[in-house]
Design an enzyme around this catalytic site. Structure first.
Site, mmCIF file in Angstrom:
data_model
loop_
_atom_site.group_PDB
_atom_site.id
_atom_site.type_symbol
_atom_site.label_atom_id
_atom_site.label_comp_id
_atom_site.label_asym_id
_atom_site.label_seq_id
_atom_site.Cartn_x
_atom_site.Cartn_y
_atom_site.Cartn_z
ATOM 1 N N HIS A 159 0.818 -1.221 0.000
ATOM 2 C CA HIS A 159 0.000 0.000 0.000
ATOM 3 C C HIS A 159 0.850 1.268 0.000
ATOM 4 O O HIS A 159 0.301 2.376 -0.090
ATOM 5 C CB HIS A 159 -0.927 0.024 1.216
ATOM 6 C CG HIS A 159 -1.954 -1.060 1.231
ATOM 7 N ND1 HIS A 159 -2.824 -1.288 0.186
ATOM 8 C CD2 HIS A 159 -2.242 -2.008 2.172
ATOM 9 C CE1 HIS A 159 -3.610 -2.316 0.477
ATOM 10 N NE2 HIS A 159 -3.271 -2.766 1.677
ATOM 11 N N ASP B 263 -2.597 -10.739 -2.447
ATOM 12 C CA ASP B 263 -3.094 -10.298 -1.147
ATOM 13 C C ASP B 263 -4.599 -10.045 -1.226
ATOM 14 O O ASP B 263 -5.152 -9.790 -2.308
ATOM 15 C CB ASP B 263 -2.357 -9.012 -0.752
ATOM 16 C CG ASP B 263 -2.614 -8.577 0.668
ATOM 17 O OD1 ASP B 263 -1.808 -8.942 1.547
ATOM 18 O OD2 ASP B 263 -3.608 -7.867 0.900
ATOM 19 N N HIS C 8 -6.057 -7.442 -0.276
ATOM 20 C CA HIS C 8 -6.275 -6.036 -0.618
ATOM 21 C C HIS C 8 -5.531 -5.652 -1.900
ATOM 22 O O HIS C 8 -4.474 -6.193 -2.191
ATOM 23 C CB HIS C 8 -5.773 -5.137 0.519
ATOM 24 C CG HIS C 8 -6.401 -5.421 1.840
ATOM 25 N ND1 HIS C 8 -5.835 -6.271 2.763
ATOM 26 C CD2 HIS C 8 -7.552 -4.958 2.394
ATOM 27 C CE1 HIS C 8 -6.610 -6.328 3.834
ATOM 28 N NE2 HIS C 8 -7.653 -5.549 3.641
ATOM 29 N N ASP D 88 -4.047 -13.106 3.848
ATOM 30 C CA ASP D 88 -5.226 -12.562 4.509
ATOM 31 C C ASP D 88 -6.523 -12.799 3.746
ATOM 32 O O ASP D 88 -7.592 -12.367 4.200
ATOM 33 C CB ASP D 88 -5.053 -11.068 4.800
ATOM 34 C CG ASP D 88 -4.457 -10.287 3.641
ATOM 35 O OD1 ASP D 88 -4.150 -10.890 2.600
ATOM 36 O OD2 ASP D 88 -4.282 -9.061 3.787
#
Length: 348
Positions: A166, A201, A203, A290
């Site tokens: 990120h 991931d 996200h 995740d």
């Protein structure tokens, strides 16, 4: 296959983050590494210490590589902000901004409060007195894994925390400060003309996308929970394909919230078909764990066995590969998810 980790990463140990407006225990802390390290010990894996911080020369080289993906003022901010923050009367123990240039700032501020608001996209990334040392150690771990592949290893794994995908050219967010996957790709580019980053991931890797959005030498692809309803919210749709020279070199496949392993693996096939058109010479896998159904940030519903399938499929690329740990937060399944992926990737 080589495995890298530095216990200096534990110097960054945020206690809380802001969740739905309330302070909550941070899931991104040393316990993540402890769980993954314990699982690797069970697998009989030997870990190597990165040497990026073992000498002034090595650290200078690491910082020079980081300056290819992050701006100078951002790197200076990360290193100096806590000391400058604590000089303010009544300042909190950790850096936590109270103002952001949401409409787009017209000037870069001199004041630490303004700089914190400029660089911190969200309230998940507090900065403590020793945070920068831990963050830099995480980056050095990714650098070491990539260097081992450049030097002839078929693959390498970097246990990085805090994660990085990120983090943009000068943006902190989602527990991420320095973009470890982008750094690994930067190291690979020293040998290979065409490098790809495959982000699995939960996200969207918005920071990675931002770093390479106008470049054609590094292809970026991400599978993730649909950002219209999920963090990071403002990026990650399939119409974001790159700009200028990078047009067509960024691929996003957002998945409906609650998608299971079958949907995820089908989308991974689509992503890798697009990757094949790029004809990569080496690949970085931004490895999030995740997407598991029990993850505290859960948005998808993968089982542990699905991570083995993902590992098997990525191994079939038969390319020099750097595995960079991204998300995956403390649950009883976290270590098992890593073991499943590594067993699939290594064919064990």
């Amino acid at each position: 296959m080589k495995f890298y980790y530095s216990d200096r990463q534990n110097l960054h140990a945020p206690a809380t983050f802001l969740l739905r407006g309330k302070p909550a225990p941070s899931p991104e802390g040393p316990v993540r590494a402890e769980i993954l390290l314990a699982e690797m010990a069970q697998l009989g894996i030997t870990l190597s210490e990165p040497d990026g911080l073992t000498s002034t020369e090595n650290e200078a080289r690491l910082r020079e590589r980081l300056a290819r993906i992050h701006t100078p003022r951002y790197l200076n901010f990360l290193e100096t902000i806590h000391a400058r923050w604590r000089e303010m009367p009544g300042a909190s123990e950790v850096v936590a901004p109270n103002v952001h240039p949401c409409a787009g700032g017209r000037q870069y501020p001199d004041h630490p409060i303004g700089q914190a608001g400029w660089h911190l996209h969200d309230m998940a990334c507090p900065i403590g007195p020793d945070s920068f040392a831990g963050i830099l150690a995480s980056a050095a771990t990714a650098e070491a894994a990539a260097l081992s592949v450049v030097q002839g290893e078929a693959s390498a794994y970097a246990l990085c925390r805090p994660p990085g995908h990120h983090a943009g050219p000068e943006q902190i967010g989602g527990f991420c400060y320095l973009n470890n996957s982008a750094l690994a790709a930067t190291v690979l580019r020293e040998k290979y003309d065409r490098v790809a980053i495959v982000d699995v991931d939960l996200h969207h890797g918005n920071g990675t996308q931002d770093i390479f959005y106008r470049r054609s030498d590094v292809w970026t692809g991400s599978l993730h929970a649909d950002t219209r309803e999920f963090y990071p919210f403002f990026w990650g749709q399939d119409n974001e394909t790159g700009e200028g020279e990078g047009k067509g070199f960024n691929v996003n496949i957002p998945l409906p919230l609650g998608s299971d392993g079958a949907v995820f693996c089908q989308a991974l096939e689509q992503l890798l078909e697009r990757l094949d058109q790029f004809r990569p010479q080496a690949v970085v896998v931004a490895l999030g764990l995740d997407a598991h159904k029990d993850d505290p940030l859960a948005g998808l519903m993968l089982e542990t066995s699905d991570f083995q399938r993902i590992g098997e499929r990525l191994a079939k690329l038969q390319l020099p590969t750097v595995l960079v740990q991204e998300g995956g937060y403390p649950t009883e399944a976290l270590g098992n998810n890593l073991a499943a992926f590594l067993n699939g990737f290594r064919g064990t």
